[in-house]
Design an enzyme around this catalytic site. Sequence first.
Site, short mmCIF file in Angstrom:
data_model
loop_
_atom_site.label_atom_id
_atom_site.label_comp_id
_atom_site.label_asym_id
_atom_site.label_seq_id
_atom_site.Cartn_x
_atom_site.Cartn_y
_atom_site.Cartn_z
N GLY A 51 0.86 -1.19 0.09
CA GLY A 51 -0.13 0.07 0.11
C GLY A 51 0.74 1.22 -0.19
O GLY A 51 2.00 1.20 -0.44
N ARG A 339 -14.77 12.96 12.66
CA ARG A 339 -15.53 11.64 12.49
C ARG A 339 -16.23 11.02 13.76
O ARG A 339 -17.37 10.80 13.35
CB ARG A 339 -14.52 10.87 12.06
N GLU A 434 -0.72 1.91 8.54
CA GLU A 434 -1.93 1.72 9.36
C GLU A 434 -1.42 0.45 10.28
O GLU A 434 -2.10 0.32 11.56
CB GLU A 434 -3.13 1.31 8.57
N LEU A 450 -3.28 8.98 4.47
CA LEU A 450 -2.36 8.93 3.38
C LEU A 450 -0.98 9.68 3.83
O LEU A 450 0.03 9.17 3.32
CB LEU A 450 -2.86 9.50 2.06
#
Lengths: 646, 222, 247
Positions: A51, A339, A434, A450
């Site tokens: 990733g 969030r 992550e 990111l």
Amino acid sequence: MSQLYAEGTPIADERAPDGPIETRWDRRRFAARLVNPANKRRLTVIVVGTGLAGGSAAATLGELGYRVESFCYQDSPRRAHSIAAQGGINAAKNYRNDGDSVHRLFYDTVKGGDFRSRESNVHRLAQISTEIIDQCVAQGVPFAREYGGLLDTRSFGGAQVSRTFYARGQTGQQLLLGAYQALARQISAGTVRMHPRTEMLDLIVVDGRARGVVVRDLVTGEVTSHLADAVVLATGGYGNAFYLSTNAKGCNTSAIWRAHRRGALFANPCYTQIHPTCIPVSGEHQSKLTLMSESLRNDGRVWVPVLAGDDRPAGEIPDAERDYYLERMYPSFGNLVPRDIASRAAKHVCDEGRGVGPGGLGVYLDFADAIARLGRPAVEAKYGNLFEMYQRITGEDPYAVPMRIYPAVHYTMGGLWVDYDLRSTIPGLFVIGEANFSDHGANRLGASALMQGLADGYFLLPNTIGDYLVDGPFDAVDPAHQAVADVESEVRGRIKALLMVDGDRTVDSFHRELGQLMWEHCGMERTDAGLRKALAQIPALREEFWRRVKVPGEGAELNQSLEKAGRVADFLELAELMCLDALHRTESCGGHFRAESQTPDGEARRDDENFSYVAAWEHTGVGTPPVLHQEHLRFEHVTPSQRSYK
Amino acid sequence: MVRLWRSTVGKKAVMAVSGAGLLLYVIAHMLANLKIFFGARSLDGYGHWLRELAAPVFGYEGVVWIARAGLLACVLLHMTTAIQLARRARAARPIGYRHRRPVQGSYSARTMRWGGVLIALFVVYHVLDITAGVVNPNGVPGQDYRNVTASFGRWYVAVFYMLAVTALGFHIRHGMWSAFQSLGISTAKRRRALRAIALGVAVVITAGFLSVPIAVLTGVLT
Amino acid sequence: MRLTLRIWRQRGTSDAGELVTYPMDDVSPDMSFLEMLDVLNEELILRGEEPVAFDHDCREGICGMCGLMINGVAHGPERATTACQLHMRHFADGDTVTIEPWRARPFPVVRDLVVDRSAFDRIIESGGYISAPTGSAPDAHAVPVPKPDADTAFEAAACIGCGACVAACPNGSAMLFTAAKATHLGLLPQGQPERYSRAEAMVRTHDELGFGGCTNTGECTAVCPKGIPLDTIGRLNSDLLRGALRS
């Protein structure tokens, strides 16, 4: 609770320098010993995962001259799940002249993480953020631009400055393709050897050092060992413990969980992020949840009917009978609250019976005002692809009727414990992206994942790994070494065991059951009673799994059921630790909300006196109490305060 | 250049350029055909003029033979690249689909290969018929008008001819635009215009060619 | 809904395959196509049969892992939609649905509906990048990029590498995939130094891998889930020819 886990000795991040925070990274880089360029060729580094973190790390280590072995379970490194990140990437460029700075990004991130992250790490991340944008532009990442040809930015969930760089709703894809192309260049140069469709199943530790991995070739089923001087895990998060999440179907915890079982401490496993803007579940067949970029909250207004049980179509509910609850509860941030707050607010209004759509598990995200104000073409230009995606999935036209959204598991802030150099507690095992726990504390801000993945892969690890590798090459490990043979035969034994059960329930049925259990008891709101219930149920489910699971086919072939079975078996172990961590942390912070710890008006209440630490768990065996090691957090530059977005 | 010839893109460029050469010839041929409507003298005179053209330099029929050599080269290049690309395409999908449904490709795009074969077969007959006169009922060199009308007097030859020029029309419709694309001249902005031009050219050429056999069959030309 | 599925089953690359018929009784219109296959697989496993192998991962249309020929059309009947985002509401009760893997020599079948698309990686490795090692970058604003160029580059860069273009192409050509990358990088100022050599190298690798040549039929762009436009191929052709004429 004491019988559930044992208290161990505290740990500390010994590699982070003290002193002025602005120069800590400089001083660390200067203090780190350098590897002789001629020696790099003789040093092998294994990187698992391709990733943003793994891809950029493998490419950069290859550029530096190391021999890199890169692994991914997908058929191509370009498909890692970073590709699905939509919104953008933060950087403290201050191109807008709107008051942004490295210090402000640092401050926002520490505060956004609810004061459960390390100042040193976060400050370094904010510093490096600007270099990432430069690097990506040089690679040809087609960021959005303005008519003058300069980069466009937007403000993003929880930030009051415009510091988020983006490429329509496909920022993750474009950044990942940049890293993938850099990786492809190194593969072609021969510095990186790529092993796609290969899954890491265990870590090889020899004489206390991480020296390799045992992998399974997903096409032939062959189990092999790969040896190296250091191992880097960049295998992402474990949100799929909840079965339904915005993660890709293949995302799993096996690599970090196996490393945890081999001795790496697992930090803050209960910190999971529930993303507020996902498309609600449509039925039992649901296999995953789709995120709608948070950027939608910039122009969309979130509401539910004022009255519970109001089942009129949205268009027939007059404004006076709508509750724009985020604007009402948080006048200064409104729809742009972080969030965790937005998610919990949605849960509360649904719990009150005011949810909309099937099962009452949804709230409206309405663009009628934005369309009236900006005109449909402007809304289309900004969000067209997201609207299309919504329509494709739900069959509803969001230009005509408001979108329905509901929170879903999205990101896990917890992960393997690492120090400032990104070293885990096993020497030679580095963890990035992550998969580690490092920078987001108890809650990650939008467009920061990111940034962290690329910071770790392009700039941090390549600068810190040398200080470890300078002592290498380490003594060659004989592939017939007992430690290698033992791990390999354990892996083979496990595969065989999974195939041998031949029970009467599918892997997915167990995964779904685990997910429901976790969502209910370890989701948006956690309680002592609920977590204890989960802690009783998970071992029982695990036992049932090993008694009743049915895995068809054989080990020596492409066998997707077997792949899933191994992953679910690990989730069944990890889930217990997540619940235990959530149970022991009796405060609320960030994504971790304990119903017992809230202010009178229902906001999360931190308990800095007792919980200002990272909880790093040591594995002692499946079903036996783990050991808790605390890393105390020190705040010298940001004073912990109660987060307020009112 | 060798590398370019080896690449599929290079071959397409060769196909495009040779096709363009053939297209220019076809346009000139079609315009010349229309002289038949001005009477036998006009057509035969044109044929005579062509054979005499630059005779002091290249000799009698010199220019005609140079043109024929150029056309032959174009035909060979066009066919060679077509066959090579068709073989590549076949090799690229050794096992076909059981169930296949084209989504986009126009009829003309899908019939390029067999249409091309039909045109090639027709050209062989056409040369034997009109140019060499071997299979022509009249077959007198220089009597172009009579040769043509005699040939089309047989309905099946006229039908074969009309079929072939229709195939040619389809071939040009896709081929001309495709050539612009293969040479990298077509862009997003120009594509619609270029497609329209290709369609227009195809229609005009087909209509021009069709007019002669129709005129013969309907008795306009005798 | 009731459906009849005809699915290509093939054990391994060198084995022969065949279409096998599976009746499905209880398909919900809200399911995605892959969720429908999940349901089938659950049933097969409990019946003691081998489940159907198919590639998938993100299930939100961006990773490019899924790829099925559905009733003869790559990714199925909906335009600009990957198989994972295709929902069953686009099918009718009683339909027969044929599902086959991508078919091209460079994409050998691994098992059932799973194919090996690593040929795409080879094309990118041969030149589909800008050589900008980490750390070497100037400030992001050092080189402005005209917005139209940036937008067109983005459009091409949206390619997800799923292989539908190859699957749909009557020639088994990967020209749209190759051209998308050449266009993305060739339009940006950062990509100029390697523009012509990149086009040449990528096309050479494309040809060596056994993909067919482009005949501009447009099948590729019609099935492309990201709508990569056909003029990217024109641009690639132009770069390649210009590069050849320059050298």
